[in-house]
Design a protein around this motif. Structure first.
Motif, PDB file in Angstrom:
ATOM      1  N   LYS A  50       0.705  -1.184  -0.204  1.00 39.75           N
ATOM      2  CA  LYS A  50       0.095   0.204   0.063  1.00 39.75           C
ATOM      3  C   LYS A  50       0.794   1.395   0.048  1.00 39.75           C
ATOM      4  CE  LYS A  50      -3.794   2.083   0.371  1.00 39.75           C
ATOM      5  NZ  LYS A  50      -4.906   2.006  -0.852  1.00 39.75           N
ATOM      6  N   LEU A  51       1.896   1.239   0.804  1.00 42.48           N
ATOM      7  CA  LEU A  51       2.845   2.213   0.914  1.00 42.48           C
ATOM      8  C   LEU A  51       3.360   2.717  -0.567  1.00 42.48           C
ATOM      9  CD1 LEU A  51       4.414   1.797   4.449  1.00 42.48           C
ATOM     10  CD2 LEU A  51       2.950   3.640   3.418  1.00 42.48           C
ATOM     11  N   ARG A  52       3.982   1.255  -1.215  1.00 40.69           N
ATOM     12  CA  ARG A  52       4.512   1.664  -2.523  1.00 40.69           C
ATOM     13  C   ARG A  52       3.600   2.108  -3.206  1.00 40.69           C
ATOM     14  NH1 ARG A  52       6.598  -3.386  -1.028  1.00 40.69           N
ATOM     15  NH2 ARG A  52       8.782  -3.345  -0.480  1.00 40.69           N
ATOM     16  N   GLU A  53       2.221   1.834  -3.269  1.00 44.14           N
ATOM     17  CA  GLU A  53       1.083   2.317  -4.131  1.00 44.14           C
ATOM     18  C   GLU A  53       1.176   4.152  -4.098  1.00 44.14           C
ATOM     19  OE1 GLU A  53      -2.656   0.696  -3.465  1.00 44.14           O
ATOM     20  OE2 GLU A  53      -1.840  -1.509  -4.253  1.00 44.14           O
ATOM     21  N   LEU A  54       1.243   4.578  -2.749  1.00 42.98           N
ATOM     22  CA  LEU A  54       1.250   5.819  -2.461  1.00 42.98           C
ATOM     23  C   LEU A  54       2.539   6.588  -2.650  1.00 42.98           C
ATOM     24  CD1 LEU A  54      -0.582   5.660   0.882  1.00 42.98           C
ATOM     25  CD2 LEU A  54      -1.430   6.388  -1.341  1.00 42.98           C
ATOM     26  N   GLY A  55       3.506   5.850  -3.313  1.00 44.20           N
ATOM     27  CA  GLY A  55       4.951   6.497  -3.635  1.00 44.20           C
ATOM     28  C   GLY A  55       5.759   6.463  -2.666  1.00 44.20           C
ATOM     29  N   LEU A  56       5.562   5.777  -1.743  1.00 46.18           N
ATOM     30  CA  LEU A  56       6.204   5.836  -0.453  1.00 46.18           C
ATOM     31  C   LEU A  56       7.133   4.704  -0.408  1.00 46.18           C
ATOM     32  CD1 LEU A  56       3.857   6.943   2.205  1.00 46.18           C
ATOM     33  CD2 LEU A  56       5.550   8.504   1.283  1.00 46.18           C
ATOM     34  N   ASP A  57       8.392   4.565   0.086  1.00 48.31           N
ATOM     35  CA  ASP A  57       9.346   3.616   0.257  1.00 48.31           C
ATOM     36  C   ASP A  57       9.080   2.954   1.652  1.00 48.31           C
ATOM     37  OD1 ASP A  57      11.405   1.444   0.249  1.00 48.31           O
ATOM     38  OD2 ASP A  57      12.914   2.785  -0.443  1.00 48.31           O
ATOM     39  N   PRO A  58       8.793   1.872   1.866  1.00 47.88           N
ATOM     40  CA  PRO A  58       8.555   1.306   3.273  1.00 47.88           C
ATOM     41  C   PRO A  58       9.768   0.930   3.805  1.00 47.88           C
ATOM     42  CG  PRO A  58       7.900  -0.494   1.575  1.00 47.88           C
ATOM     43  CD  PRO A  58       8.234   0.972   0.827  1.00 47.88           C
ATOM     44  N   GLU A  59      10.816   1.080   3.390  1.00 47.91           N
ATOM     45  CA  GLU A  59      12.298   0.569   3.821  1.00 47.91           C
ATOM     46  C   GLU A  59      12.754   1.723   4.646  1.00 47.91           C
ATOM     47  OE1 GLU A  59      13.384  -2.437   3.603  1.00 47.91           O
ATOM     48  OE2 GLU A  59      11.881  -3.436   2.564  1.00 47.91           O
TER      49      GLU A  59
END
Length: 249
Positions: A238-247
């Motif tokens: 979901k974070l990647r869909e929002l353009g965020l890097d979960p790492e």
């Protein structure tokens, strides 16, 4: 010249046929019951079964209960049937009786007797003399009604009475006796007490249930860990869909 007259030949008497040797019978039973009451029977089976378990991995230790022992070939009247006996150096296996001359001439090294109300002092004295004469190294006598344990150990050719049986450790068996407990407790070399077959089955069932519970708990932990991993994967997606890097969060 005087003529020579042949001497008459004396006929040889026929040789009587040799009678075949009479086969000696060694009965497998003396007609006596194994035990006179349930308490005596319980103690006989307790000791015999636990000795079986103790030496189960050693093929050269023979354990038996209420088995006729014939120490002298050709004399079946000389016999005794200990409540339990142990022979080191003889293989396990079926025997109708223990015939010592067929067993590398080895006598039982350890014997047990369990008293019952029907036993008489004279009878027990004769048993002690028998065991002394025919090579027993350790002899234990237990009266479950009075919780009295006595023992004898072979020293200098005779069975000598053991003055203190409390915490006595059998040289041959490695087991320890605690007659201060009522009833008597016998401990294996690993410190575990002798228990009946029923008690051992109950303990085995408890171990099985504990193992099953541990397996279920481990499975539940594994399932929770898998659910947490799946939630973390969904959050990362979901974070990647929002353009965020979960790492880097």
């Amino acid at each position: 010249m005087t003529p020579v007259t042949a001497s008459p030949t004396t006929p040889t008497a026929p040789t009587a046929p040799t009678a075949p040797p009479i086969a000696v019978e060694y009965p497998d039973s003396d007609g006596q019951p194994m035990a006179e009451n349930t308490l005596q029977f319980e103690w006989i089976t307790l000791i015999k079964e636990n000795l079986d378990w103790l030496f189960a991995a050693d093929p050269q230790v023979f354990v038996a209960g209420d088995l006729l022992w014939y120490p002298v070939e050709g004399n079946p009247k000389i016999r005794q049937a200990p409540d339990a006996l142990v022979v080191f150096g003889r293989p396990k296996g079926y025997r109708g009786s223990y015939r010592q001359w067929q067993e590398d001439h080895l006598p039982p090294q350890v014997v047990f007797e369990i008293l019952s109300p029907g036993n008489r002092p004279g009878e027990m004295s004769r048993k002690l003399l028998f065991y002394q004469q025919y090579g027993v190294e350790e002899y234990y006598l237990y009266d479950p009604d009075s919780n009295r344990l006595e023992g004898w150990i072979r020293q200098e050719g005779i069975l000598d009475w053991i003055e203190t049986v409390q915490d006595w450790v059998s040289p041959r068996l490695g087991i320890r006796f605690d007659p201060s407990a009522d009833p008597l407790v016998i401990y294996r070399p690993d410190g575990e007490p002798f228990v009946s077959y029923g008690e051992r089955s109950r303990q085995a069932e408890q171990e099985r249930q504990r193992a099953e519970q541990e397996s279920q708990r481990a499975e539940q932990e594994s399932q929770r860990a898998e659910q947490e991993r799946q939630r973390a994967d969904r959050l990362a997606a979901k974070l990647r869909e929002l353009g965020l890097d979960p790492e880097i969060l």
